[in-house]
Design a protein around this motif. Structure first.
Motif, PDB file in Angstrom:
ATOM      1  N   LEU A  84       0.758  -1.221   0.010  1.00  0.00           N
ATOM      2  CA  LEU A  84       0.072  -0.065   0.040  1.00  0.00           C
ATOM      3  C   LEU A  84       0.757   1.232   0.049  1.00  0.00           C
ATOM      4  O   LEU A  84       0.628   2.370  -0.541  1.00  0.00           O
ATOM      5  N   THR A  85       1.997   1.348   0.578  1.00  0.00           N
ATOM      6  CA  THR A  85       2.805   2.369   0.922  1.00  0.00           C
ATOM      7  C   THR A  85       3.856   2.456  -0.286  1.00  0.00           C
ATOM      8  O   THR A  85       4.306   3.671  -0.536  1.00  0.00           O
ATOM      9  N   GLN A  86       3.990   1.300  -1.270  1.00  0.00           N
ATOM     10  CA  GLN A  86       4.883   1.446  -2.168  1.00  0.00           C
ATOM     11  C   GLN A  86       4.375   1.076  -3.472  1.00  0.00           C
ATOM     12  O   GLN A  86       4.224  -0.280  -3.920  1.00  0.00           O
ATOM     13  N   PRO A  87       3.512   1.941  -4.251  1.00  0.00           N
ATOM     14  CA  PRO A  87       2.506   1.225  -5.435  1.00  0.00           C
ATOM     15  C   PRO A  87       3.237   0.721  -6.574  1.00  0.00           C
ATOM     16  O   PRO A  87       2.721  -0.190  -7.429  1.00  0.00           O
ATOM     17  N   ASN A  88       4.936   0.822  -6.343  1.00  0.00           N
ATOM     18  CA  ASN A  88       5.297   0.355  -7.816  1.00  0.00           C
ATOM     19  C   ASN A  88       5.776  -1.203  -7.513  1.00  0.00           C
ATOM     20  O   ASN A  88       6.487  -1.952  -8.414  1.00  0.00           O
ATOM     21  N   MET A  89       5.350  -1.841  -6.262  1.00  0.00           N
ATOM     22  CA  MET A  89       5.688  -3.040  -6.005  1.00  0.00           C
ATOM     23  C   MET A  89       4.269  -3.753  -6.542  1.00  0.00           C
ATOM     24  O   MET A  89       3.320  -3.812  -5.954  1.00  0.00           O
ATOM     25  N   ALA A  90       4.375  -4.614  -7.423  1.00  0.00           N
ATOM     26  CA  ALA A  90       3.351  -5.486  -8.066  1.00  0.00           C
ATOM     27  C   ALA A  90       2.904  -6.609  -7.268  1.00  0.00           C
ATOM     28  O   ALA A  90       3.766  -7.295  -6.486  1.00  0.00           O
ATOM     29  N   VAL A  91       1.736  -6.956  -6.934  1.00  0.00           N
ATOM     30  CA  VAL A  91       1.353  -8.338  -6.245  1.00  0.00           C
ATOM     31  C   VAL A  91       0.931  -9.424  -7.197  1.00  0.00           C
ATOM     32  O   VAL A  91      -0.109  -9.029  -8.129  1.00  0.00           O
TER      33      VAL A  91
END
Length: 576
Positions: A490-497
Protein backbone atom coordinates in the motif's frame (compact mmCIF):
# COMPACT_ATOMS: atom_id res chain seq x y z
CA UNK A 1 -35.67 46.06 -87.28
CA UNK A 2 -35.17 43.93 -90.39
CA UNK A 3 -35.24 46.38 -93.29
CA UNK A 4 -34.82 43.85 -96.09
CA UNK A 5 -38.44 42.60 -96.14
CA UNK A 6 -39.63 46.21 -95.83
CA UNK A 7 -37.69 47.20 -98.91
CA UNK A 8 -39.24 44.32 -100.81
CA UNK A 9 -42.69 45.29 -99.54
CA UNK A 10 -42.26 48.92 -100.49
CA UNK A 11 -41.18 47.87 -103.94
CA UNK A 12 -44.24 45.65 -104.24
CA UNK A 13 -46.53 48.49 -103.18
CA UNK A 14 -45.38 50.78 -105.95
CA UNK A 15 -46.48 50.07 -109.52
CA UNK A 16 -43.88 50.21 -112.19
CA UNK A 17 -45.06 53.65 -113.26
CA UNK A 18 -44.27 55.08 -109.81
CA UNK A 19 -40.85 53.67 -109.21
CA UNK A 20 -39.51 57.20 -109.00
CA UNK A 21 -41.64 58.00 -105.86
CA UNK A 22 -39.67 58.79 -102.73
CA UNK A 23 -41.36 57.08 -99.72
CA UNK A 24 -40.51 57.35 -96.03
CA UNK A 25 -40.83 54.17 -93.99
CA UNK A 26 -41.81 54.30 -90.28
CA UNK A 27 -41.08 51.76 -87.58
CA UNK A 28 -43.15 48.63 -87.18
CA UNK A 29 -45.56 48.61 -84.26
CA UNK A 30 -46.51 45.33 -82.54
CA UNK A 31 -49.77 44.54 -80.74
CA UNK A 32 -51.13 41.39 -79.14
CA UNK A 33 -54.93 41.05 -79.13
CA UNK A 34 -57.23 38.58 -77.41
CA UNK A 35 -59.61 36.63 -79.61
CA UNK A 36 -63.16 38.09 -79.60
CA UNK A 37 -62.14 41.66 -78.80
CA UNK A 38 -61.89 44.61 -81.20
CA UNK A 39 -59.11 47.07 -81.96
CA UNK A 40 -58.53 50.35 -83.73
CA UNK A 41 -55.01 51.15 -84.87
CA UNK A 42 -53.78 54.60 -85.80
CA UNK A 43 -50.08 55.06 -86.66
CA UNK A 44 -48.33 56.89 -83.85
CA UNK A 45 -47.12 59.59 -86.24
CA UNK A 46 -50.68 60.59 -87.13
CA UNK A 47 -52.32 62.96 -84.69
CA UNK A 48 -55.63 62.96 -86.53
CA UNK A 49 -57.13 59.79 -87.93
CA UNK A 50 -59.55 61.78 -90.08
CA UNK A 51 -57.09 62.29 -92.91
CA UNK A 52 -58.68 62.24 -96.33
CA UNK A 53 -59.79 58.70 -97.07
CA UNK A 54 -58.54 58.71 -100.64
CA UNK A 55 -54.91 59.34 -99.60
CA UNK A 56 -54.60 55.95 -97.75
CA UNK A 57 -54.37 52.43 -99.03
CA UNK A 58 -54.14 49.51 -96.56
CA UNK A 59 -52.72 46.10 -97.38
CA UNK A 60 -52.60 42.83 -95.45
CA UNK A 61 -49.87 40.23 -95.72
CA UNK A 62 -50.95 37.04 -93.95
CA UNK A 63 -48.75 34.01 -93.49
CA UNK A 64 -49.03 31.78 -96.52
CA UNK A 65 -51.40 34.17 -98.37
CA UNK A 66 -51.12 36.71 -101.14
CA UNK A 67 -51.10 40.39 -100.30
CA UNK A 68 -54.67 41.72 -100.16
CA UNK A 69 -56.15 45.19 -100.01
CA UNK A 70 -58.04 46.12 -96.86
CA UNK A 71 -61.44 47.58 -97.86
CA UNK A 72 -62.76 50.91 -96.66
CA UNK A 73 -66.34 49.65 -96.38
CA UNK A 74 -67.23 50.13 -92.72
CA UNK A 75 -69.61 47.18 -92.76
CA UNK A 76 -66.65 44.86 -93.20
CA UNK A 77 -65.21 43.24 -90.05
CA UNK A 78 -61.70 44.40 -91.04
CA UNK A 79 -61.66 47.78 -92.80
CA UNK A 80 -59.95 51.15 -92.67
CA UNK A 81 -61.15 54.69 -92.36
CA UNK A 82 -58.40 56.91 -93.62
CA UNK A 83 -55.33 56.24 -91.50
CA UNK A 84 -57.32 54.24 -88.91
CA UNK A 85 -57.43 50.45 -89.20
CA UNK A 86 -60.43 48.67 -87.59
CA UNK A 87 -60.30 45.01 -86.58
CA UNK A 88 -63.66 43.94 -85.12
CA UNK A 89 -64.27 40.73 -83.17
CA UNK A 90 -60.85 39.45 -84.15
CA UNK A 91 -59.99 35.79 -84.63
CA UNK A 92 -56.67 33.98 -84.68
CA UNK A 93 -56.77 34.05 -88.48
CA UNK A 94 -56.65 37.86 -88.41
CA UNK A 95 -53.03 37.74 -87.29
CA UNK A 96 -50.69 39.21 -89.86
CA UNK A 97 -48.63 42.12 -91.14
CA UNK A 98 -50.64 45.23 -92.12
CA UNK A 99 -49.23 48.09 -94.21
CA UNK A 100 -50.64 51.57 -94.90
CA UNK A 101 -49.38 53.76 -97.73
CA UNK A 102 -50.22 57.42 -97.63
CA UNK A 103 -49.70 59.38 -100.82
CA UNK A 104 -48.47 62.80 -99.79
CA UNK A 105 -47.80 64.20 -103.30
CA UNK A 106 -47.41 62.74 -106.71
CA UNK A 107 -43.74 62.18 -105.95
CA UNK A 108 -43.74 61.34 -102.21
CA UNK A 109 -45.43 58.84 -99.90
CA UNK A 110 -45.22 57.46 -96.40
CA UNK A 111 -45.51 53.81 -95.31
CA UNK A 112 -46.81 52.68 -91.86
CA UNK A 113 -46.52 49.13 -90.55
CA UNK A 114 -48.20 47.17 -87.77
CA UNK A 115 -47.84 43.52 -86.77
CA UNK A 116 -50.99 42.06 -85.20
CA UNK A 117 -50.90 38.81 -83.16
CA UNK A 118 -54.28 37.42 -82.08
CA UNK A 119 -54.17 34.95 -79.17
CA UNK A 120 -56.73 32.53 -77.94
CA UNK A 121 -58.17 33.64 -74.63
CA UNK A 122 -56.92 30.47 -72.94
CA UNK A 123 -53.36 31.13 -74.11
CA UNK A 124 -53.09 34.72 -72.94
CA UNK A 125 -50.54 34.94 -70.15
CA UNK A 126 -48.40 37.40 -68.27
CA UNK A 127 -46.04 37.86 -71.18
CA UNK A 128 -48.78 39.78 -73.05
CA UNK A 129 -49.67 42.10 -70.17
CA UNK A 130 -48.84 45.78 -70.40
CA UNK A 131 -46.18 45.58 -67.72
CA UNK A 132 -46.43 44.81 -64.00
CA UNK A 133 -46.46 47.01 -60.94
CA UNK A 134 -44.00 45.40 -58.55
CA UNK A 135 -42.27 48.42 -57.07
CA UNK A 136 -41.95 48.67 -53.33
CA UNK A 137 -44.39 50.69 -51.29
CA UNK A 138 -47.87 50.20 -49.96
CA UNK A 139 -49.53 52.61 -52.44
CA UNK A 140 -49.53 52.06 -56.21
CA UNK A 141 -50.69 54.23 -59.12
CA UNK A 142 -52.44 52.06 -61.71
CA UNK A 143 -52.82 53.50 -65.23
CA UNK A 144 -54.86 52.07 -68.09
CA UNK A 145 -52.57 50.93 -70.96
CA UNK A 146 -52.16 53.62 -73.67
CA UNK A 147 -53.66 51.61 -76.60
CA UNK A 148 -56.89 51.05 -74.63
CA UNK A 149 -57.06 54.60 -73.25
CA UNK A 150 -56.39 56.14 -76.72
CA UNK A 151 -59.19 54.11 -78.32
CA UNK A 152 -61.60 55.29 -75.62
CA UNK A 153 -60.59 58.89 -76.14
CA UNK A 154 -60.83 58.73 -79.95
CA UNK A 155 -64.10 56.81 -80.10
CA UNK A 156 -65.79 58.20 -76.99
CA UNK A 157 -65.90 54.85 -75.20
CA UNK A 158 -66.50 54.05 -71.54
CA UNK A 159 -63.83 52.66 -69.24
CA UNK A 160 -64.27 50.06 -66.50
CA UNK A 161 -61.83 48.10 -64.31
CA UNK A 162 -61.74 44.43 -63.37
CA UNK A 163 -59.60 42.57 -60.86
CA UNK A 164 -59.14 38.90 -61.70
CA UNK A 165 -62.32 39.04 -63.89
CA UNK A 166 -64.32 40.72 -61.09
CA UNK A 167 -65.77 44.17 -61.77
CA UNK A 168 -64.51 46.97 -59.53
CA UNK A 169 -67.52 49.25 -58.92
CA UNK A 170 -66.99 52.97 -59.36
CA UNK A 171 -63.65 52.64 -61.13
CA UNK A 172 -64.12 54.40 -64.51
CA UNK A 173 -61.14 56.72 -64.93
CA UNK A 174 -57.95 56.03 -66.86
CA UNK A 175 -55.88 55.95 -63.65
CA UNK A 176 -56.55 55.00 -60.08
CA UNK A 177 -54.66 54.69 -56.81
CA UNK A 178 -54.42 51.52 -54.76
CA UNK A 179 -53.80 52.47 -51.13
CA UNK A 180 -52.52 50.40 -48.20
CA UNK A 181 -52.01 47.27 -50.24
CA UNK A 182 -52.24 43.86 -48.63
CA UNK A 183 -51.48 40.42 -50.11
CA UNK A 184 -55.19 40.17 -51.02
CA UNK A 185 -54.76 43.15 -53.38
CA UNK A 186 -52.34 41.25 -55.59
CA UNK A 187 -53.70 40.11 -58.92
CA UNK A 188 -54.40 41.01 -62.56
CA UNK A 189 -56.11 44.36 -63.12
CA UNK A 190 -57.78 44.79 -66.51
CA UNK A 191 -58.83 48.08 -68.06
CA UNK A 192 -61.81 47.54 -70.47
CA UNK A 193 -62.98 50.12 -73.00
CA UNK A 194 -66.50 49.67 -74.41
CA UNK A 195 -67.04 51.64 -77.60
CA UNK A 196 -69.59 51.89 -80.41
CA UNK A 197 -69.00 51.68 -84.15
CA UNK A 198 -71.77 51.60 -86.74
CA UNK A 199 -74.33 51.05 -83.96
CA UNK A 200 -72.50 47.98 -82.59
CA UNK A 201 -70.68 47.75 -79.30
CA UNK A 202 -67.14 46.44 -79.11
CA UNK A 203 -64.58 46.02 -76.33
CA UNK A 204 -60.84 46.49 -76.07
CA UNK A 205 -58.88 45.50 -72.96
CA UNK A 206 -55.40 45.71 -71.50
CA UNK A 207 -54.11 44.08 -68.30
CA UNK A 208 -51.46 44.82 -65.73
CA UNK A 209 -50.32 42.61 -62.87
CA UNK A 210 -50.00 44.06 -59.39
CA UNK A 211 -47.64 42.29 -57.00
CA UNK A 212 -46.53 43.13 -53.50
CA UNK A 213 -42.84 42.73 -53.02
CA UNK A 214 -42.48 40.73 -49.79
CA UNK A 215 -39.23 40.47 -47.97
CA UNK A 216 -37.40 37.50 -49.33
CA UNK A 217 -34.42 35.44 -48.36
CA UNK A 218 -32.06 34.35 -51.10
CA UNK A 219 -29.80 31.59 -49.93
CA UNK A 220 -28.67 29.32 -52.74
CA UNK A 221 -27.87 25.85 -51.47
CA UNK A 222 -27.27 22.72 -53.52
CA UNK A 223 -29.35 19.97 -51.96
CA UNK A 224 -28.45 17.14 -54.32
CA UNK A 225 -26.29 15.45 -55.22
CA UNK A 226 -24.18 15.59 -52.08
CA UNK A 227 -21.35 13.33 -53.22
CA UNK A 228 -19.86 11.72 -56.28
CA UNK A 229 -22.08 9.21 -58.06
CA UNK A 230 -21.26 5.61 -58.88
CA UNK A 231 -22.79 3.69 -61.77
CA UNK A 232 -22.29 0.72 -64.04
CA UNK A 233 -21.13 1.28 -67.59
CA UNK A 234 -23.77 0.84 -70.30
CA UNK A 235 -26.85 1.63 -68.19
CA UNK A 236 -29.22 4.60 -68.18
CA UNK A 237 -28.53 7.11 -65.41
CA UNK A 238 -30.54 10.05 -64.10
CA UNK A 239 -28.66 12.83 -62.29
CA UNK A 240 -30.69 15.12 -60.04
CA UNK A 241 -29.46 18.67 -59.42
CA UNK A 242 -31.67 20.23 -56.70
CA UNK A 243 -31.04 23.79 -55.55
CA UNK A 244 -32.76 25.49 -52.62
CA UNK A 245 -33.28 29.12 -53.68
CA UNK A 246 -34.80 30.64 -50.54
CA UNK A 247 -38.17 31.81 -49.26
CA UNK A 248 -40.53 34.37 -50.81
CA UNK A 249 -38.33 34.45 -53.88
CA UNK A 250 -39.49 37.00 -56.44
CA UNK A 251 -36.34 36.92 -58.59
CA UNK A 252 -35.84 34.12 -61.04
CA UNK A 253 -34.27 30.93 -59.75
CA UNK A 254 -32.98 28.05 -61.82
CA UNK A 255 -30.93 24.87 -61.70
CA UNK A 256 -29.01 23.32 -64.55
CA UNK A 257 -26.29 20.81 -65.41
CA UNK A 258 -23.09 21.54 -67.24
CA UNK A 259 -21.33 18.54 -68.77
CA UNK A 260 -17.62 19.07 -69.28
CA UNK A 261 -16.08 22.50 -69.60
CA UNK A 262 -18.53 23.97 -72.13
CA UNK A 263 -22.25 24.63 -72.14
CA UNK A 264 -24.49 23.32 -74.87
CA UNK A 265 -26.39 20.21 -75.79
CA UNK A 266 -24.58 16.92 -76.27
CA UNK A 267 -25.75 13.74 -77.88
CA UNK A 268 -27.05 11.17 -75.42
CA UNK A 269 -27.92 13.73 -72.73
CA UNK A 270 -31.45 15.02 -72.02
CA UNK A 271 -32.09 17.70 -69.41
CA UNK A 272 -35.44 18.74 -67.89
CA UNK A 273 -35.90 21.64 -65.50
CA UNK A 274 -38.53 22.57 -62.95
CA UNK A 275 -39.08 25.21 -60.25
CA UNK A 276 -41.43 24.44 -57.37
CA UNK A 277 -42.57 26.72 -54.55
CA UNK A 278 -44.12 24.94 -51.59
CA UNK A 279 -46.97 26.38 -49.56
CA UNK A 280 -47.29 27.84 -46.96
CA UNK A 281 -43.54 28.06 -46.35
CA UNK A 282 -42.99 29.74 -49.75
CA UNK A 283 -39.71 27.88 -50.09
CA UNK A 284 -38.51 27.57 -53.66
CA UNK A 285 -36.52 24.61 -54.98
CA UNK A 286 -35.23 24.43 -58.54
CA UNK A 287 -34.53 21.03 -60.05
CA UNK A 288 -32.66 19.88 -63.14
CA UNK A 289 -32.77 16.22 -64.18
CA UNK A 290 -29.99 15.11 -66.54
CA UNK A 291 -30.69 11.75 -68.18
CA UNK A 292 -27.73 9.89 -69.66
CA UNK A 293 -29.12 7.38 -72.14
CA UNK A 294 -26.12 5.07 -71.83
CA UNK A 295 -23.18 5.60 -69.49
CA UNK A 296 -19.91 5.31 -71.37
CA UNK A 297 -16.32 5.04 -70.25
CA UNK A 298 -15.83 8.69 -71.20
CA UNK A 299 -18.45 9.75 -68.65
CA UNK A 300 -16.18 8.46 -65.88
CA UNK A 301 -13.56 10.99 -67.01
CA UNK A 302 -16.01 13.92 -67.35
CA UNK A 303 -16.81 16.58 -64.79
CA UNK A 304 -20.49 17.22 -64.14
CA UNK A 305 -21.34 20.61 -62.67
CA UNK A 306 -24.61 21.32 -60.82
CA UNK A 307 -25.31 25.07 -61.08
CA UNK A 308 -27.92 27.08 -59.20
CA UNK A 309 -28.52 30.77 -59.86
CA UNK A 310 -30.91 33.63 -59.19
CA UNK A 311 -30.82 37.36 -59.88
CA UNK A 312 -28.23 37.89 -57.16
CA UNK A 313 -25.74 35.05 -57.11
CA UNK A 314 -24.66 31.72 -58.55
CA UNK A 315 -23.48 28.59 -56.80
CA UNK A 316 -22.01 25.47 -58.33
CA UNK A 317 -20.52 22.14 -57.36
CA UNK A 318 -18.50 19.59 -59.32
CA UNK A 319 -19.32 15.88 -59.37
CA UNK A 320 -17.76 12.90 -61.07
CA UNK A 321 -18.98 9.45 -61.99
CA UNK A 322 -17.17 6.41 -60.67
CA UNK A 323 -17.51 2.89 -61.94
CA UNK A 324 -19.08 0.46 -59.49
CA UNK A 325 -17.16 -2.33 -61.16
CA UNK A 326 -13.92 -0.57 -60.29
CA UNK A 327 -15.05 -0.09 -56.71
CA UNK A 328 -15.62 -3.82 -56.11
CA UNK A 329 -11.91 -4.72 -55.74
CA UNK A 330 -11.42 -1.71 -53.48
CA UNK A 331 -14.37 -2.78 -51.37
CA UNK A 332 -13.05 -6.31 -51.10
CA UNK A 333 -9.60 -5.00 -50.23
CA UNK A 334 -11.10 -2.77 -47.55
CA UNK A 335 -13.05 -5.66 -46.06
CA UNK A 336 -9.90 -7.78 -46.12
CA UNK A 337 -7.92 -5.11 -44.29
CA UNK A 338 -10.65 -4.75 -41.66
CA UNK A 339 -10.82 -8.52 -41.13
CA UNK A 340 -7.05 -8.68 -40.91
CA UNK A 341 -6.97 -5.92 -38.30
CA UNK A 342 -9.76 -7.55 -36.29
CA UNK A 343 -7.99 -10.90 -36.45
CA UNK A 344 -4.74 -9.29 -35.37
CA UNK A 345 -6.45 -7.62 -32.42
CA UNK A 346 -8.06 -10.92 -31.39
CA UNK A 347 -4.79 -12.81 -31.73
CA UNK A 348 -2.92 -10.22 -29.71
CA UNK A 349 -5.65 -10.26 -27.08
CA UNK A 350 -5.68 -14.05 -26.82
CA UNK A 351 -1.95 -14.62 -27.12
CA UNK A 352 -0.64 -11.53 -25.33
CA UNK A 353 1.02 -13.65 -22.66
CA UNK A 354 2.62 -16.04 -25.17
CA UNK A 355 3.86 -13.24 -27.42
CA UNK A 356 5.30 -11.31 -24.47
CA UNK A 357 7.13 -14.36 -23.09
CA UNK A 358 8.42 -15.19 -26.56
CA UNK A 359 9.92 -11.72 -27.08
CA UNK A 360 11.37 -11.22 -23.60
CA UNK A 361 14.72 -12.95 -24.28
CA UNK A 362 15.32 -10.57 -27.20
CA UNK A 363 14.57 -7.35 -25.38
CA UNK A 364 17.57 -5.11 -24.82
CA UNK A 365 18.80 -4.71 -21.33
CA UNK A 366 17.83 -1.03 -21.45
CA UNK A 367 14.14 -1.87 -21.12
CA UNK A 368 14.68 -4.35 -18.28
CA UNK A 369 14.74 -3.66 -14.57
CA UNK A 370 17.83 -1.67 -13.57
CA UNK A 371 17.29 -1.79 -9.82
CA UNK A 372 19.71 -3.54 -7.51
CA UNK A 373 17.12 -5.55 -5.66
CA UNK A 374 18.16 -9.01 -4.57
CA UNK A 375 14.94 -10.98 -4.99
CA UNK A 376 12.46 -11.20 -7.86
CA UNK A 377 9.57 -12.01 -5.54
CA UNK A 378 8.72 -12.31 -1.86
CA UNK A 379 6.49 -15.38 -1.38
CA UNK A 380 3.94 -15.72 1.45
CA UNK A 381 1.99 -18.99 1.68
CA UNK A 382 -1.18 -19.20 3.75
CA UNK A 383 -1.23 -22.11 6.18
CA UNK A 384 -4.16 -24.48 5.48
CA UNK A 385 -6.87 -24.40 8.17
CA UNK A 386 -6.21 -28.01 9.32
CA UNK A 387 -2.46 -27.42 9.65
CA UNK A 388 -3.08 -24.16 11.50
CA UNK A 389 -5.33 -25.89 14.04
CA UNK A 390 -2.80 -28.68 14.44
CA UNK A 391 0.01 -26.21 15.02
CA UNK A 392 -2.10 -24.55 17.71
CA UNK A 393 -2.74 -27.95 19.39
CA UNK A 394 -6.47 -28.05 18.53
CA UNK A 395 -7.89 -31.51 17.72
CA UNK A 396 -10.68 -32.17 15.19
CA UNK A 397 -13.69 -34.19 16.36
CA UNK A 398 -13.03 -36.62 13.52
CA UNK A 399 -10.28 -37.20 11.02
CA UNK A 400 -8.69 -33.87 10.11
CA UNK A 401 -8.76 -32.90 6.39
CA UNK A 402 -5.33 -33.42 4.83
CA UNK A 403 -6.02 -32.54 1.14
CA UNK A 404 -5.52 -28.82 1.66
CA UNK A 405 -2.09 -29.32 3.22
CA UNK A 406 -1.05 -31.73 0.45
CA UNK A 407 -2.14 -29.28 -2.23
CA UNK A 408 -0.19 -26.44 -0.66
CA UNK A 409 2.94 -28.64 -0.42
CA UNK A 410 2.52 -29.71 -4.07
CA UNK A 411 2.18 -26.10 -5.18
CA UNK A 412 5.23 -25.03 -3.15
CA UNK A 413 7.32 -27.68 -4.85
CA UNK A 414 6.13 -26.55 -8.30
CA UNK A 415 6.78 -22.90 -7.41
CA UNK A 416 10.42 -23.64 -6.68
CA UNK A 417 10.78 -26.02 -9.63
CA UNK A 418 9.35 -23.65 -12.24
CA UNK A 419 10.34 -20.15 -11.13
CA UNK A 420 13.69 -20.86 -9.52
CA UNK A 421 15.03 -23.95 -11.26
CA UNK A 422 13.55 -23.52 -14.75
CA UNK A 423 13.22 -19.73 -15.08
CA UNK A 424 16.19 -18.82 -12.86
CA UNK A 425 14.20 -16.34 -10.73
CA UNK A 426 15.39 -15.59 -7.18
CA UNK A 427 12.63 -15.99 -4.62
CA UNK A 428 12.46 -15.28 -0.93
CA UNK A 429 10.05 -17.83 0.54
CA UNK A 430 8.95 -17.35 4.10
CA UNK A 431 10.19 -20.03 6.53
CA UNK A 432 12.51 -21.47 3.90
CA UNK A 433 14.86 -18.52 3.59
CA UNK A 434 14.63 -17.17 7.13
CA UNK A 435 18.08 -16.89 8.71
CA UNK A 436 18.41 -18.53 12.12
CA UNK A 437 19.27 -16.15 14.91
CA UNK A 438 18.23 -12.95 13.09
CA UNK A 439 15.36 -10.89 14.41
CA UNK A 440 12.25 -12.07 12.61
CA UNK A 441 10.57 -8.66 12.16
CA UNK A 442 13.73 -7.00 10.84
CA UNK A 443 14.35 -9.91 8.48
CA UNK A 444 10.83 -9.69 6.99
CA UNK A 445 11.10 -5.93 6.41
CA UNK A 446 14.56 -6.23 4.88
CA UNK A 447 13.56 -9.07 2.56
CA UNK A 448 10.42 -7.29 1.31
CA UNK A 449 12.38 -4.13 0.55
CA UNK A 450 14.81 -6.24 -1.51
CA UNK A 451 11.97 -7.85 -3.57
CA UNK A 452 10.38 -6.71 -6.87
CA UNK A 453 7.12 -8.64 -6.55
CA UNK A 454 4.93 -9.94 -3.74
CA UNK A 455 3.40 -13.40 -4.31
CA UNK A 456 0.52 -14.21 -1.97
CA UNK A 457 -0.61 -17.85 -2.10
CA UNK A 458 -4.04 -18.57 -0.61
CA UNK A 459 -4.74 -22.06 0.76
CA UNK A 460 -7.82 -24.04 -0.35
CA UNK A 461 -10.84 -23.84 1.93
CA UNK A 462 -14.12 -25.69 2.30
CA UNK A 463 -17.38 -24.86 4.02
CA UNK A 464 -16.60 -27.26 6.87
CA UNK A 465 -13.21 -25.70 7.48
CA UNK A 466 -14.76 -22.24 7.36
CA UNK A 467 -17.18 -23.26 10.09
CA UNK A 468 -14.52 -24.93 12.22
CA UNK A 469 -11.87 -22.22 12.00
CA UNK A 470 -12.38 -19.10 13.98
CA UNK A 471 -11.77 -16.19 11.61
CA UNK A 472 -10.96 -13.78 14.43
CA UNK A 473 -7.52 -12.25 13.72
CA UNK A 474 -4.78 -13.38 16.04
CA UNK A 475 -1.98 -11.10 17.22
CA UNK A 476 1.02 -13.29 16.57
CA UNK A 477 4.29 -13.33 14.69
CA UNK A 478 2.61 -15.34 11.90
CA UNK A 479 0.02 -12.54 11.49
CA UNK A 480 2.82 -10.05 11.23
CA UNK A 481 4.13 -12.02 8.21
CA UNK A 482 0.94 -10.91 6.42
CA UNK A 483 0.71 -7.38 7.71
CA UNK A 484 4.23 -6.25 6.80
CA UNK A 485 4.03 -7.25 3.09
CA UNK A 486 0.52 -5.82 2.72
CA UNK A 487 1.52 -2.56 4.36
CA UNK A 488 4.54 -2.34 2.04
CA UNK A 489 2.30 -2.84 -1.04
CA UNK A 490 0.00 0.00 0.00
CA UNK A 491 2.86 2.40 0.75
CA UNK A 492 4.99 1.39 -2.28
CA UNK A 493 2.68 1.37 -5.38
CA UNK A 494 5.54 0.31 -7.67
CA UNK A 495 5.59 -3.14 -6.09
CA UNK A 496 3.21 -5.44 -8.00
CA UNK A 497 1.22 -8.18 -6.26
CA UNK A 498 0.62 -11.64 -7.71
CA UNK A 499 -2.36 -13.38 -6.08
CA UNK A 500 -2.62 -17.17 -6.41
CA UNK A 501 -5.50 -19.33 -5.19
CA UNK A 502 -4.66 -22.98 -4.63
CA UNK A 503 -7.62 -25.31 -5.06
CA UNK A 504 -11.11 -24.27 -3.98
CA UNK A 505 -11.61 -20.69 -2.83
CA UNK A 506 -13.60 -19.72 0.23
CA UNK A 507 -15.40 -16.50 1.03
CA UNK A 508 -12.15 -14.74 2.10
CA UNK A 509 -13.89 -13.43 5.22
CA UNK A 510 -11.05 -14.68 7.40
CA UNK A 511 -8.42 -12.65 5.52
CA UNK A 512 -7.15 -9.21 6.58
CA UNK A 513 -9.07 -6.24 5.19
CA UNK A 514 -6.11 -5.09 3.06
CA UNK A 515 -5.83 -8.46 1.37
CA UNK A 516 -9.56 -8.54 0.68
CA UNK A 517 -9.21 -5.12 -0.96
CA UNK A 518 -6.47 -6.47 -3.27
CA UNK A 519 -8.62 -9.49 -4.14
CA UNK A 520 -11.51 -7.20 -5.06
CA UNK A 521 -9.27 -5.26 -7.48
CA UNK A 522 -7.55 -8.25 -9.10
CA UNK A 523 -8.88 -11.79 -9.35
CA UNK A 524 -6.30 -14.38 -8.25
CA UNK A 525 -4.75 -16.92 -10.60
CA UNK A 526 -6.29 -20.38 -10.09
CA UNK A 527 -3.99 -23.38 -9.52
CA UNK A 528 -5.49 -26.85 -9.41
CA UNK A 529 -3.52 -30.08 -8.89
CA UNK A 530 -5.95 -31.93 -11.16
CA UNK A 531 -5.04 -29.77 -14.18
CA UNK A 532 -2.86 -31.72 -16.59
CA UNK A 533 0.58 -30.28 -17.23
CA UNK A 534 0.63 -27.68 -14.46
CA UNK A 535 4.09 -28.80 -13.36
CA UNK A 536 5.83 -27.40 -16.46
CA UNK A 537 6.84 -23.84 -17.22
CA UNK A 538 4.88 -23.99 -20.49
CA UNK A 539 1.52 -24.65 -18.86
CA UNK A 540 -1.08 -21.92 -19.10
CA UNK A 541 -1.00 -21.24 -15.35
CA UNK A 542 2.76 -20.83 -15.11
CA UNK A 543 2.82 -18.71 -18.29
CA UNK A 544 0.42 -16.29 -16.60
CA UNK A 545 2.64 -16.21 -13.49
CA UNK A 546 5.79 -15.68 -15.57
CA UNK A 547 3.99 -12.87 -17.49
CA UNK A 548 3.53 -11.01 -14.18
CA UNK A 549 7.13 -11.59 -13.08
CA UNK A 550 10.00 -9.21 -13.92
CA UNK A 551 11.43 -9.28 -17.45
CA UNK A 552 14.90 -10.27 -16.26
CA UNK A 553 15.85 -12.24 -13.20
CA UNK A 554 17.59 -10.35 -10.45
CA UNK A 555 21.38 -10.52 -10.31
CA UNK A 556 21.99 -12.06 -6.94
CA UNK A 557 25.11 -10.82 -5.16
CA UNK A 558 27.50 -13.38 -3.64
CA UNK A 559 26.29 -14.67 -0.31
CA UNK A 560 28.22 -13.49 2.66
CA UNK A 561 29.24 -15.77 5.40
CA UNK A 562 26.30 -16.82 7.52
CA UNK A 563 23.81 -15.58 4.92
CA UNK A 564 22.54 -18.96 3.74
CA UNK A 565 18.88 -19.75 4.32
CA UNK A 566 17.37 -22.85 5.89
CA UNK A 567 17.26 -25.73 3.38
CA UNK A 568 15.48 -28.44 5.33
CA UNK A 569 11.86 -29.67 4.95
CA UNK A 570 10.53 -26.09 5.06
CA UNK A 571 7.07 -26.97 3.73
CA UNK A 572 6.46 -29.22 6.67
CA UNK A 573 6.32 -26.23 9.01
CA UNK A 574 4.05 -23.88 6.99
CA UNK A 575 2.73 -21.40 9.43
CA UNK A 576 0.91 -18.07 9.13
Amino acid sequence: MDFFPLILMVTALHPSSTQELSCENFDVEDYSLIEGESFQFVPYILNDSMVALETFTWFRNSSGRERTVVPSDETERIHHHGGALFLLNVTVKDSGFYTARQNITSEACENYYVNIAVLEASRADKEHFYGALDDSGRNKHLVCPDPVANICRRLGGALSWYKDDTLLPGRRSEAMWLHNLTPEDQGVYTCVCTWTHESHQYTTSGSREVTIQNSFSSNLLILAPTKNISSHEGVELRLNCSVFCGTNINPKCSARWQVGEKNGKRDGYIESRNVHTSSPSQSTVATAILTIAKVSSGDFRTNFKCIGSDDFSTTERFFTLSSRDALTPLWLAGVGVVLLCVSAVILVKVFTVDITLLLRPYLPMAVCNKDSKRYDAYVVLETPPAQQRQNEGVQYPGKPPEDANKHMLAFAEQLVSVLENACRYHLFVQHRDNLPGEAHIAQVQKSIEQSRRLILVLAPRSESSDRQIDSTPRLSTAGFDWQVPLHHVLTQPNMAVILIQVGQAGDYAHLPLTLRYLLAKNAPLKWSPETHGTATRHSRFWKNVRYLMPVRAATRPPQQEGDKGYTGKWWGVLAL
